[in-house]
Design a protein around this motif. Sequence first.
Motif, short mmCIF file in Angstrom:
data_model
loop_
_atom_site.label_atom_id
_atom_site.label_comp_id
_atom_site.label_asym_id
_atom_site.label_seq_id
_atom_site.Cartn_x
_atom_site.Cartn_y
_atom_site.Cartn_z
N ALA A 142 12.71 -4.48 2.82
CA ALA A 142 12.31 -3.41 3.73
C ALA A 142 10.99 -3.68 4.45
CB ALA A 142 12.19 -2.09 2.97
N LEU A 143 10.32 -4.80 4.16
CA LEU A 143 9.02 -5.06 4.80
C LEU A 143 9.17 -5.23 6.30
CD1 LEU A 143 7.37 -7.54 2.27
CD2 LEU A 143 6.86 -5.12 2.59
N ASP A 144 8.19 -4.72 7.04
CA ASP A 144 8.18 -4.87 8.49
C ASP A 144 7.73 -6.27 8.87
OD1 ASP A 144 8.97 -2.23 8.96
OD2 ASP A 144 6.90 -1.51 8.89
N PRO A 145 8.22 -6.79 10.00
CA PRO A 145 7.78 -8.11 10.45
C PRO A 145 6.40 -8.05 11.09
CG PRO A 145 9.29 -7.17 12.05
CD PRO A 145 9.25 -6.19 10.88
N ARG A 184 0.56 -6.86 -12.32
CA ARG A 184 1.70 -7.78 -12.28
C ARG A 184 3.01 -7.01 -12.40
NH1 ARG A 184 1.21 -12.64 -16.33
NH2 ARG A 184 -0.57 -12.97 -14.95
N SER A 185 3.03 -6.01 -13.27
CA SER A 185 4.24 -5.19 -13.43
C SER A 185 4.58 -4.46 -12.14
CB SER A 185 4.03 -4.20 -14.56
OG SER A 185 5.14 -3.35 -14.70
N HIS A 186 3.58 -3.87 -11.50
CA HIS A 186 3.83 -3.16 -10.24
C HIS A 186 4.29 -4.13 -9.15
CE1 HIS A 186 2.87 1.04 -10.88
NE2 HIS A 186 1.84 0.69 -11.64
N LEU A 187 3.74 -5.31 -9.10
CA LEU A 187 4.18 -6.29 -8.10
C LEU A 187 5.65 -6.65 -8.32
CD1 LEU A 187 1.12 -8.70 -7.79
CD2 LEU A 187 2.03 -7.18 -6.02
N GLY A 188 6.04 -6.80 -9.58
CA GLY A 188 7.43 -7.09 -9.87
C GLY A 188 8.36 -6.01 -9.38
N VAL A 189 7.99 -4.77 -9.63
CA VAL A 189 8.79 -3.64 -9.16
C VAL A 189 8.81 -3.59 -7.64
CG1 VAL A 189 8.98 -1.12 -9.12
CG2 VAL A 189 8.39 -2.30 -11.25
N PHE A 190 7.66 -3.83 -7.03
CA PHE A 190 7.57 -3.80 -5.57
C PHE A 190 8.50 -4.84 -4.95
CE2 PHE A 190 5.53 -5.67 -1.77
CZ PHE A 190 5.71 -4.60 -0.90
N PHE A 191 8.43 -6.07 -5.44
CA PHE A 191 9.31 -7.11 -4.88
C PHE A 191 10.78 -6.76 -5.10
CE2 PHE A 191 5.63 -10.17 -5.04
CZ PHE A 191 5.68 -10.51 -3.70
N GLU A 192 11.09 -6.23 -6.26
CA GLU A 192 12.48 -5.89 -6.57
C GLU A 192 13.02 -4.82 -5.65
OE1 GLU A 192 15.08 -4.15 -10.35
OE2 GLU A 192 13.06 -4.95 -10.68
N ARG A 193 12.19 -3.82 -5.35
CA ARG A 193 12.67 -2.66 -4.58
C ARG A 193 12.45 -2.76 -3.08
NH1 ARG A 193 10.19 2.34 -8.21
NH2 ARG A 193 11.34 1.92 -10.14
N GLU A 222 0.83 -1.20 0.00
CA GLU A 222 0.00 0.00 0.00
C GLU A 222 0.87 1.26 0.00
OE1 GLU A 222 -4.09 1.46 2.18
OE2 GLU A 222 -2.59 0.40 3.37
N SER A 223 1.93 1.24 0.78
CA SER A 223 2.84 2.39 0.82
C SER A 223 3.50 2.60 -0.55
CB SER A 223 3.91 2.16 1.89
OG SER A 223 4.83 3.22 1.92
N TYR A 224 3.91 1.50 -1.18
CA TYR A 224 4.50 1.61 -2.52
C TYR A 224 3.50 2.18 -3.52
CZ TYR A 224 5.44 0.01 -7.26
OH TYR A 224 5.58 -0.04 -8.62
#
Length: 217
Positions: free
Chosen positions: A86-89, A73-82, A38-40
């Motif tokens: 940094a995800l919080d536990p 799908r494209s945004h998910l790819g970018v999100f995972f890459e970047r 959501e932040s991305y």
Amino acid sequence: MIADEIREQIDAIGIERGRPLLISDADEVLFAFMAGLESYLQGEGLSFDFSSFAITGNVKDADGMALDREAVRSHLGVFFERHTEALDPVEHAAETLAELSKEAQIIVLSNIPLAQRGARARALARHGMDYPLIANEGAKGPAVRLLHDRAAAPAVFIDDIPHNHASVRDHAEDVHRLHFVADTRLARLIPQAEHCHARADTWLEARPIIERHLFGG
């Protein structure tokens, strides 16, 4: 059938035969995936509409129009890459796994692009969850079956996605299946998965269920 790259990751783990096994998903179980996504999206001028337990159809542009499947799908790819590292536990995940690991072997089975496996492993280690990681692709049943066969011990599988529970039921029926959705907004949108044994959306709720099935407590 299990893909060669997944089998190779499992071969490298060195599973201890006879020791109870906990197989945990990462996103929405160990990491706050939805909050990070959501932040991305907000940074990209997009928003997420919590109308259903799905990503496609809920990502909206500034005019409130849903992005199509390929754009999502494209945004998910970018999100995972970047942002994978940094995800919080999820609250209490690390502490609970640390206690369970005194008697059980823990493996993280995550549907994440293989290219981001290193980032996910670093995130796990940084947050006190430095356990063997398998970057899976597709339904999780075949990988769970192989892990369970090698452990030859009581096993629990934790995941937020219902079709993964169905897959594990089909391939490894004896594994206890726990449906877990950490984000309260998502949790409200989906009932307990049809093919799981139990539902818990916090680690405080999950721990006694896991202990009962792994250790007979």
